[in-house]
Design a protein around this motif. Structure first.
Motif, PDB file in Angstrom:
ATOM      1  N   TYR A  36      -9.897 -80.835 -37.942  1.00  0.00           N
ATOM      2  CA  TYR A  36      -8.440 -80.733 -37.945  1.00  0.00           C
ATOM      3  C   TYR A  36      -7.977 -81.895 -37.081  1.00  0.00           C
ATOM      4  CZ  TYR A  36      -3.707 -79.363 -36.838  1.00  0.00           C
ATOM      5  OH  TYR A  36      -2.350 -79.367 -36.670  1.00  0.00           O
ATOM      6  N   MET A 172      -3.327 -71.716 -36.528  1.00  0.00           N
ATOM      7  CA  MET A 172      -3.685 -72.480 -37.726  1.00  0.00           C
ATOM      8  C   MET A 172      -4.890 -71.787 -38.360  1.00  0.00           C
ATOM      9  SD  MET A 172      -1.574 -75.100 -37.676  1.00  0.00           S
ATOM     10  CE  MET A 172      -2.252 -76.312 -38.753  1.00  0.00           C
ATOM     11  N   ARG A 173      -4.872 -71.682 -39.695  1.00  0.00           N
ATOM     12  CA  ARG A 173      -5.926 -70.975 -40.416  1.00  0.00           C
ATOM     13  C   ARG A 173      -6.716 -71.939 -41.306  1.00  0.00           C
ATOM     14  NH1 ARG A 173      -3.355 -66.829 -38.567  1.00  0.00           N
ATOM     15  NH2 ARG A 173      -1.135 -67.004 -38.799  1.00  0.00           N
ATOM     16  N   ASP A 179      -5.939 -72.489 -47.244  1.00  0.00           N
ATOM     17  CA  ASP A 179      -5.570 -72.492 -45.825  1.00  0.00           C
ATOM     18  C   ASP A 179      -5.923 -73.824 -45.174  1.00  0.00           C
ATOM     19  OD1 ASP A 179      -4.630 -69.901 -45.934  1.00  0.00           O
ATOM     20  OD2 ASP A 179      -6.383 -69.018 -44.961  1.00  0.00           O
ATOM     21  N   TYR A 180      -7.128 -74.308 -45.466  1.00  0.00           N
ATOM     22  CA  TYR A 180      -7.571 -75.561 -44.852  1.00  0.00           C
ATOM     23  C   TYR A 180      -6.652 -76.716 -45.250  1.00  0.00           C
ATOM     24  CZ  TYR A 180     -10.489 -79.384 -43.228  1.00  0.00           C
ATOM     25  OH  TYR A 180     -10.935 -80.513 -42.581  1.00  0.00           O
ATOM     26  N   SER A 183      -3.269 -76.350 -43.635  1.00  0.00           N
ATOM     27  CA  SER A 183      -3.312 -76.627 -42.200  1.00  0.00           C
ATOM     28  C   SER A 183      -3.434 -78.107 -41.886  1.00  0.00           C
ATOM     29  CB  SER A 183      -4.446 -75.865 -41.539  1.00  0.00           C
ATOM     30  OG  SER A 183      -4.181 -74.471 -41.531  1.00  0.00           O
TER      31      SER A 183
END
Length: 187
Positions: A36, A172-173, A179-180, A183
């Motif tokens: 991330y 954040m998921r 989700d990734y 995010s």
């Protein structure tokens, strides 16, 4: 338990024992090793919980099996490896009770919980959309063996009926591709 702010008495663990199959189409690496921004997810988590121990480096077959690897039994803080809990504060946890962090969404892909007017869990379901309230991936457990003994299937929260809920809207998921990508700003 060193490094916890204030007078908190808990043992934080990041659980990485799962297979992470929902993200294997993006990368063969485990979820916590994905990036991330400029750092791996696990690095962000350990920045927030520098005293946390990682549990499940050797892959397990279930959540129960991963949780059974934890050496302490009392005052356990479980942090899932596929979230970054921005905005987390130890002050939100009532350490006299089990506690589950949750968020609201209309997406049915997450396991649901129902709560009463006092924000106490009355029901959970990992497979059905029984409410808009979903578990965020942080669980404070007063007695780990008691919780494990109540767990159904692969669900921590199924062993935590009667727990207090802390609502959040800042985590954040990274649990699945949607989700990734959401995010990291790609959706």
């Amino acid at each position: 338990m060193t490094g916890l702010p204030g007078n908190y008495k808990m043992h934080p663990y990041v659980t990485i024992g799962g297979i992470g199959s929902r993200l294997k189409c993006l990368s063969p690496k485990d979820k916590h090793l994905l990036y991330y921004k400029n750092r791996r997810i696990i690095e962000w988590i350990l920045d927030i919980f520098p005293q946390a121990q990682i549990i499940g480096e050797k892959k397990t077959h279930s959540r129960k099996e991963t949780l059974s690897l934890i050496s302490q039994n009392k005052n356990i803080l479980i942090i899932d490896c596929d979230i970054i809990p921005f905005g987390f504060s130890y002050d939100l946890i009532d350490t006299n009770n089990n506690c589950v962090f949750a968020f609201t969404t209309n997406k049915s892909k997450y396991g649901s919980i129902q709560i009463d007017e006092n924000k106490i869990i009355t029901k959970s379901d990992e497979n059905s959309h029984i409410s808009k309230i979903k578990c965020s991936g942080i669980y404070y457990i007063k007695d780990l063996q008691e919780t494990i003994s109540k767990m159904l299937d692969n669900s921590i929260v199924s062993g935590m009926i009667g727990s207090k809920v802390v609502m959040e809207d800042s985590f954040m998921r990274f649990g699945d591709v949607e989700d990734y990508l959401d995010s990291i700003g790609q959706l």
